[in-house]
Scaffold this motif. Structure first.
Motif, PDB file in Angstrom:
ATOM      1  N   THR A  47      33.829  35.915  50.337  1.00  0.00           N
ATOM      2  CA  THR A  47      34.859  36.306  49.371  1.00  0.00           C
ATOM      3  C   THR A  47      34.458  37.608  48.685  1.00  0.00           C
ATOM      4  N   VAL A  48      35.362  38.578  48.719  1.00  0.00           N
ATOM      5  CA  VAL A  48      35.116  39.889  48.118  1.00  0.00           C
ATOM      6  C   VAL A  48      36.250  40.193  47.142  1.00  0.00           C
ATOM      7  N   PHE A  49      35.905  40.275  45.863  1.00  0.00           N
ATOM      8  CA  PHE A  49      36.890  40.614  44.842  1.00  0.00           C
ATOM      9  C   PHE A  49      36.963  42.127  44.688  1.00  0.00           C
ATOM     10  N   ILE A  50      38.178  42.649  44.542  1.00  0.00           N
ATOM     11  CA  ILE A  50      38.399  44.089  44.420  1.00  0.00           C
ATOM     12  C   ILE A  50      39.245  44.344  43.188  1.00  0.00           C
ATOM     13  N   GLY A  51      38.724  45.131  42.246  1.00  0.00           N
ATOM     14  CA  GLY A  51      39.470  45.384  41.017  1.00  0.00           C
ATOM     15  C   GLY A  51      38.925  46.581  40.253  1.00  0.00           C
ATOM     16  N   PRO A  52      39.442  46.832  39.033  1.00  0.00           N
ATOM     17  CA  PRO A  52      39.049  48.008  38.261  1.00  0.00           C
ATOM     18  C   PRO A  52      37.915  47.764  37.276  1.00  0.00           C
ATOM     19  N   CYS A  53      37.367  46.535  37.273  1.00  0.00           N
ATOM     20  CA  CYS A  53      36.494  46.086  36.188  1.00  0.00           C
ATOM     21  C   CYS A  53      35.038  45.973  36.623  1.00  0.00           C
ATOM     22  N   LYS A 101      36.817  51.593  36.289  1.00  0.00           N
ATOM     23  CA  LYS A 101      36.776  51.986  37.698  1.00  0.00           C
ATOM     24  C   LYS A 101      38.157  52.004  38.331  1.00  0.00           C
ATOM     25  N   SER A 102      39.178  52.152  37.470  1.00  0.00           N
ATOM     26  CA  SER A 102      40.527  52.383  37.972  1.00  0.00           C
ATOM     27  C   SER A 102      40.594  53.791  38.545  1.00  0.00           C
ATOM     28  N   ILE A 103      41.415  54.008  39.542  1.00  0.00           N
ATOM     29  CA  ILE A 103      41.507  55.321  40.181  1.00  0.00           C
ATOM     30  C   ILE A 103      42.552  56.195  39.499  1.00  0.00           C
ATOM     31  N   ILE A 129      32.391  33.929  44.237  1.00  0.00           N
ATOM     32  CA  ILE A 129      32.596  35.296  44.712  1.00  0.00           C
ATOM     33  C   ILE A 129      31.280  35.844  45.258  1.00  0.00           C
ATOM     34  N   ASP A 130      31.318  36.356  46.486  1.00  0.00           N
ATOM     35  CA  ASP A 130      30.099  36.881  47.114  1.00  0.00           C
ATOM     36  C   ASP A 130      29.843  38.341  46.754  1.00  0.00           C
ATOM     37  N   HIS A 131      30.900  39.148  46.712  1.00  0.00           N
ATOM     38  CA  HIS A 131      30.751  40.565  46.366  1.00  0.00           C
ATOM     39  C   HIS A 131      31.899  40.984  45.458  1.00  0.00           C
ATOM     40  N   VAL A 132      31.607  41.873  44.529  1.00  0.00           N
ATOM     41  CA  VAL A 132      32.637  42.477  43.684  1.00  0.00           C
ATOM     42  C   VAL A 132      32.608  43.979  43.922  1.00  0.00           C
ATOM     43  N   LEU A 133      33.726  44.518  44.372  1.00  0.00           N
ATOM     44  CA  LEU A 133      33.873  45.962  44.555  1.00  0.00           C
ATOM     45  C   LEU A 133      34.922  46.475  43.585  1.00  0.00           C
ATOM     46  N   THR A 134      34.669  47.623  42.998  1.00  0.00           N
ATOM     47  CA  THR A 134      35.674  48.249  42.148  1.00  0.00           C
ATOM     48  C   THR A 134      36.666  49.002  43.033  1.00  0.00           C
ATOM     49  N   PHE A 135      37.769  49.410  42.425  1.00  0.00           N
ATOM     50  CA  PHE A 135      38.734  50.211  43.181  1.00  0.00           C
ATOM     51  C   PHE A 135      38.079  51.499  43.685  1.00  0.00           C
ATOM     52  N   GLN A 136      37.230  52.101  42.839  1.00  0.00           N
ATOM     53  CA  GLN A 136      36.569  53.339  43.257  1.00  0.00           C
ATOM     54  C   GLN A 136      35.629  53.095  44.435  1.00  0.00           C
ATOM     55  N   GLU A 137      34.917  51.971  44.409  1.00  0.00           N
ATOM     56  CA  GLU A 137      34.031  51.641  45.523  1.00  0.00           C
ATOM     57  C   GLU A 137      34.826  51.343  46.793  1.00  0.00           C
ATOM     58  N   THR A 138      35.988  50.706  46.627  1.00  0.00           N
ATOM     59  CA  THR A 138      36.834  50.412  47.778  1.00  0.00           C
ATOM     60  C   THR A 138      37.389  51.698  48.372  1.00  0.00           C
TER      61      THR A 138
END
Length: 372
Positions: free
Chosen positions: A189-195, A316-318, A211-220
């Motif tokens: 499970t990979v969560f993707i968001g601005p936080c 980390k919002s774009i 949740i296994d990984h959290v990526l920000t929008f910028q990282e995505t």
């Protein structure tokens, strides 16, 4: 005992002026649930190891979380899910639709993309039911927003005496991750968001494992750039499975508006009406709570968001928070359903998870509840 489907039919008939109306469940495409219940395996399309080598040769910086996510996808033995926050709309350009993102993630090796807004719907319904059950006098009140770890952490650390007024509800991120893990054990499970705070939330002792990984929008976006992906070239695979309520969680006032509308939908003749108050930013959140403690506020439902503007103002919002807010509002207006109790997708999902009555959802201690 009244079921969610009974409530749904009652509300739909009331909306139609008391006249019987065609059950929208007849038009509900239950195959939209396949992502969670009957997923298709999608192999990794890109050679991710080669991309890492290429990035290294080009001197591109890759964050440790992006690298870890890539390695997990490349070595996955079972399913992988991208869980994307409600603030995602418009982040990767106005031309990129949710369906385009869904297909891009499949090419990356994810077996499904789940909009967290669907689980925001479920938690909206849960908090609305708890409000309807617990707020019975002018002195009763409820503190929310379960989606913001900064807000919850502030109450726990500074205003711990108010914790009895906070519903024992996990965030939509955790609810989605837990559901995936229960339905598909060992799934990634990979969560993707601005936080950024979501990275710490995923590791909290009572929440870890969802949740296994959290990526920000910028990282995505960094990941898309690494793979040299043009998202607009992908065919859209659109799904209509969240209500307006879940979609507007991303901006300040969205949670309280969602719960207010759902409470009024569930019980329009309540003697104690729901009266909401919102604050965004830590300073404003503290000021609101201080007013509450001193008795200078008459509201009975309080929403706090750690970032100015809500999640759309995350670090980390774009895109800027005002543009992001407008995108979220527009996406909310496109929803077919105003609230989760109007949403057959949510009701069927709850049914398949074993929640057929309001009482069962309130009493849940596995999927959507945490112990503070």
């Amino acid at each position: 005992m009244q079921t969610f489907k009974d409530l749904y039919k009652k509300i739909q008939n009331a909306t139609a002026g008391g006249e019987p109306r065609r059950d929208l469940f007849d038009d509900f495409d239950q195959s939209q649930l396949n992502c969670l219940f009957q997923p298709e395996i999608h192999p990794v399309f890109w050679s991710l190891e080669a991309c890492l080598v290429k990035a290294s040769e080009a001197g591109k910086n890759i964050t440790k979380d992006v690298r870890a996510c890539i390695e997990s996808l490349h070595s996955k033995k079972k399913l992988a899910y991208a869980l994307i926050a409600p603030a995602f709309i418009g982040q990767f350009s106005e031309e990129v639709t949710p369906g385009m993102l869904r297909n891009v993630f499949k090419q990356m090796g994810f077996d499904g993309m789940v909009e967290i807004a669907v689980f925001a719907d479920i938690l909206t319904l849960k908090e609305a039911l708890e409000f309807d059950k617990n707020i019975n006098t002018e002195n009763d009140y409820q503190l929310t927003s379960c989606c913001c770890p900064m807000w919850i952490a502030m109450i726990r650390k500074i205003y711990s005496e108010l914790m009895p007024h906070v519903p024992a509800t996990v965030s939509p991120m955790i609810a989605a991750g837990r559901t995936v893990k229960i339905l598909q054990p060992d799934a990634l499970t990979v969560f993707i968001g601005p936080c950024v705070a979501k990275k710490a939330e995923a590791k909290e002792p009572d929440l870890q494992g969802a949740i296994d990984h959290v990526l920000t929008f910028q990282e995505t976006q960094e990941l898309f750039a690494l793979l040299n992906v043009d998202l607009t070239l992908f065919a859209a695979n659109e799904k209509e499975n969240s209500s307006r309520a879940g979609r507007i969680y991303a901006r300040v006032g969205g949670v309280s508006e969602a719960v207010k509308n759902t409470v009024e939908r569930l019980n329009p003749d309540r003697k104690i009406a729901i009266k909401t108050r919102q604050a965004d930013g830590v300073v404003n959140c503290k000021a609101m709570i201080n007013e509450l403690v001193s008795g200078r506020i008459s509201a009975n439902f309080f929403e706090g968001m750690g970032c100015i503007g809500g999640c759309v103002g995350g670090p980390k919002s774009i895109i800027n928070k005002d543009e992001a807010r407008d995108q979220v509002n527009a996406y909310g207006e496109k929803a077919l359903y105003p609230t989760p109790i109007d949403n057959p997708y949510v009701i069927e999902l709850l049914h398949r998870l074993g929640f057929d009555t309001p009482e069962s959802l309130i009493e849940d201690n596995q999927f959507f509840t945490r112990k503070f």
